[in-house]
Scaffold this active site. Structure first.
Site, PDB file in Angstrom:
ATOM      1  N   CYS A   1    -101.093 -39.129   1.709  1.00 15.44           N
ATOM      2  CA  CYS A   1    -100.211 -39.088   0.527  1.00 15.44           C
ATOM      3  C   CYS A   1    -100.785 -39.883  -0.648  1.00 15.44           C
ATOM      4  O   CYS A   1    -100.211 -39.844  -1.750  1.00 15.44           O
ATOM      5  CB  CYS A   1     -98.832 -39.666   0.857  1.00 15.44           C
ATOM      6  SG  CYS A   1     -97.950 -38.770   2.119  1.00 15.44           S
TER       7      CYS A   1
ATOM      8  N   HIS B   1     -92.003 -41.374   1.688  1.00 16.86           N
ATOM      9  CA  HIS B   1     -92.189 -39.964   2.075  1.00 16.86           C
ATOM     10  C   HIS B   1     -91.582 -39.794   3.458  1.00 16.86           C
ATOM     11  O   HIS B   1     -92.053 -40.400   4.425  1.00 16.86           O
ATOM     12  CB  HIS B   1     -93.668 -39.601   2.076  1.00 16.86           C
ATOM     13  CG  HIS B   1     -93.952 -38.238   2.648  1.00 16.86           C
ATOM     14  ND1 HIS B   1     -93.211 -37.122   2.306  1.00 16.86           N
ATOM     15  CD2 HIS B   1     -94.879 -37.808   3.547  1.00 16.86           C
ATOM     16  CE1 HIS B   1     -93.672 -36.073   2.956  1.00 16.86           C
ATOM     17  NE2 HIS B   1     -94.681 -36.456   3.727  1.00 16.86           N
TER      18      HIS B   1
ATOM     19  N   GLU C   1     -69.391 -38.067  -3.371  1.00 15.18           N
ATOM     20  CA  GLU C   1     -69.420 -39.478  -3.770  1.00 15.18           C
ATOM     21  C   GLU C   1     -70.834 -40.072  -3.733  1.00 15.18           C
ATOM     22  O   GLU C   1     -71.206 -40.886  -4.580  1.00 15.18           O
ATOM     23  CB  GLU C   1     -68.479 -40.286  -2.856  1.00 15.18           C
ATOM     24  CG  GLU C   1     -68.353 -41.755  -3.193  1.00 15.18           C
ATOM     25  CD  GLU C   1     -67.646 -42.043  -4.522  1.00 15.18           C
ATOM     26  OE1 GLU C   1     -67.099 -41.101  -5.131  1.00 15.18           O
ATOM     27  OE2 GLU C   1     -67.671 -43.207  -4.955  1.00 15.18           O
TER      28      GLU C   1
ATOM     29  N   HIS D   1     -91.146 -29.276   5.172  1.00 13.22           N
ATOM     30  CA  HIS D   1     -92.017 -30.445   5.363  1.00 13.22           C
ATOM     31  C   HIS D   1     -91.241 -31.762   5.265  1.00 13.22           C
ATOM     32  O   HIS D   1     -91.146 -32.482   6.260  1.00 13.22           O
ATOM     33  CB  HIS D   1     -93.157 -30.372   4.330  1.00 13.22           C
ATOM     34  CG  HIS D   1     -94.131 -31.502   4.370  1.00 13.22           C
ATOM     35  ND1 HIS D   1     -95.436 -31.374   3.944  1.00 13.22           N
ATOM     36  CD2 HIS D   1     -94.011 -32.805   4.755  1.00 13.22           C
ATOM     37  CE1 HIS D   1     -96.075 -32.528   4.091  1.00 13.22           C
ATOM     38  NE2 HIS D   1     -95.225 -33.414   4.581  1.00 13.22           N
TER      39      HIS D   1
HETATM   40  C1  LIG Z   1     -97.198 -34.765  11.516  1.00 17.46           C
HETATM   41  S1  LIG Z   1     -97.787 -35.670  10.168  1.00 17.46           S
HETATM   42  C2  LIG Z   1     -98.737 -34.581   9.126  1.00 17.46           C
HETATM   43  C3  LIG Z   1     -99.221 -35.270   7.867  1.00 17.46           C
HETATM   44  C4  LIG Z   1     -98.078 -35.584   6.948  1.00 17.46           C
HETATM   45  O1  LIG Z   1     -97.436 -34.677   6.442  1.00 17.46           O
HETATM   46  C5  LIG Z   1     -97.683 -36.932   6.678  1.00 17.46           C
HETATM   47  O2  LIG Z   1     -96.762 -37.169   5.937  1.00 17.46           O
HETATM   48  C6  LIG Z   1     -98.384 -38.116   7.266  1.00 17.46           C
HETATM   49  O3  LIG Z   1     -99.531 -38.353   6.587  1.00 17.46           O
HETATM   50  P1  LIG Z   1    -100.309 -39.717   6.800  1.00 17.46           P
HETATM   51  O4  LIG Z   1    -101.706 -39.392   6.357  1.00 17.46           O
HETATM   52  O5  LIG Z   1     -99.643 -40.735   5.900  1.00 17.46           O
HETATM   53  O6  LIG Z   1    -100.189 -40.124   8.231  1.00 17.46           O
HETATM   54 ZN   LIG Z   2     -95.775 -35.404   5.123  1.00 15.76          ZN
END
Ligand SMILES: CSCCC(=O)C(=O)COP(=O)(O)O
Ligand SMILES: [Zn+2]
Length: 239
Positions: free
Chosen positions: A98, A116, A141, A191
């Site tokens: 990310c 995330h 609310e 996702h």
């Molecule tokens: C099953 S996790 C697939 C990758 C992903 O979408 C995620 O958010 C995790 O990415 P990271 O590189 O931070 O582990």
């Molecule tokens: Zn992800």
């Protein structure tokens, strides 16, 4: 270095290490919420006054991280602290996939923290209406927990399509950040969701409200009720 400068350095280092520990602790909590299971999901905190950004590592058990597992970047994206390589068979640490998305959000919004989440409710809410470009809800609310919003407001959260790799989302995230200037969240279909705030407290509070609203929308849908209208009346065929 005089004692005043040494003391200042000490407190700066402590702020960084405390924030690294905080991100690890929060991810442990998010795991229990179902937001970062299966190594999915990530988090970042920005220390504006120090010009530093903390990010979680990639592909690890997010609930078992400690402070020393965190990456620390300078505001320009260069490395400030790289975590130590742990004993075999662990792979060398890698910063979250990310990373470019977090940097883009920091660049385009005055965020102090980004979460995330891979929560099931964030996925399902995009799958119920597979053609929708955004998630819209009103008269709940918990909308009041989203900055700049009141109970009667329509909360609008952009939805972007998923991609094979996290980094490939960069163009669509950039587009919706421009097209939806009020939003502090972006849902990624099938996702998860990116949510940010001016501090980690704001990001966490709003993340709780967004997840609640996604969950409520799914439950309203299961009850045959339209989550996007003020009355939450029966679903019409076109909606
Ligand atoms: C099953 S996790 C697939 C990758 C992903 O979408 C995620 O958010 C995790 O990415 P990271 O590189 O931070 O582990
Ligand atoms: Zn992800």
């Amino acid at each position: 270095m005089d004692s005043h400068s040494k003391s200042g350095q000490f407190w700066k280092i402590k702020q960084v290490t405390d924030s690294m520990a905080l991100v690890a602790e929060l991810c442990g909590h998010f795991y229990k919420m179902g937001w970062v299971s299966g190594t999915g999901g990530a988090m970042s905190v920005r220390l504006h006054h120090l010009g530093l950004i903390i990010m979680t590592p990639s592909g690890v058990q997010k609930e078992r991280m400690t402070a020393e597992d965190m990456f620390v970047k300078c505001s320009d994206g260069s490395d400030f602290i790289i975590p130590p390589v742990k004993a075999s068979p662990h792979k060398p640490p890698k910063c979250s996939d990310c990373n470019p998305l977090f940097m883009k959000i920091y660049e385009m919004r005055n965020a102090g923290a980004i979460i995330h989440s891979h929560a099931m409710e964030a996925c399902l809410v995009t799958m119920i209406r597979p053609l929708s470009k955004d998630f819209r809800i009103t008269h709940m609310e918990m909308i009041k927990g989203i900055e700049g919003h009141g109970y009667y407001d329509e909360l609008i959260v952009p939805i972007i399509e998923n991609a094979a790799q996290e980094g490939e989302l960069i163009n669509s995230i950039t587009e919706v950040l421009e097209a939806y200037p009020r939003t502090n969240a972006v849902v990624v279909r099938n996702h998860g969701v990116f949510i940010w705030g001016e501090s980690w407290i704001s990001a966490k509070t709003q993340a709780e409200c967004y997840h609640y609203l996604f969950d409520a929308a799914i439950k309203l849908h299961q009850l045959g009720m339209d989550w996007s209208t003020p009355s939450h009346g029966p679903i019409k065929r076109s909606s």
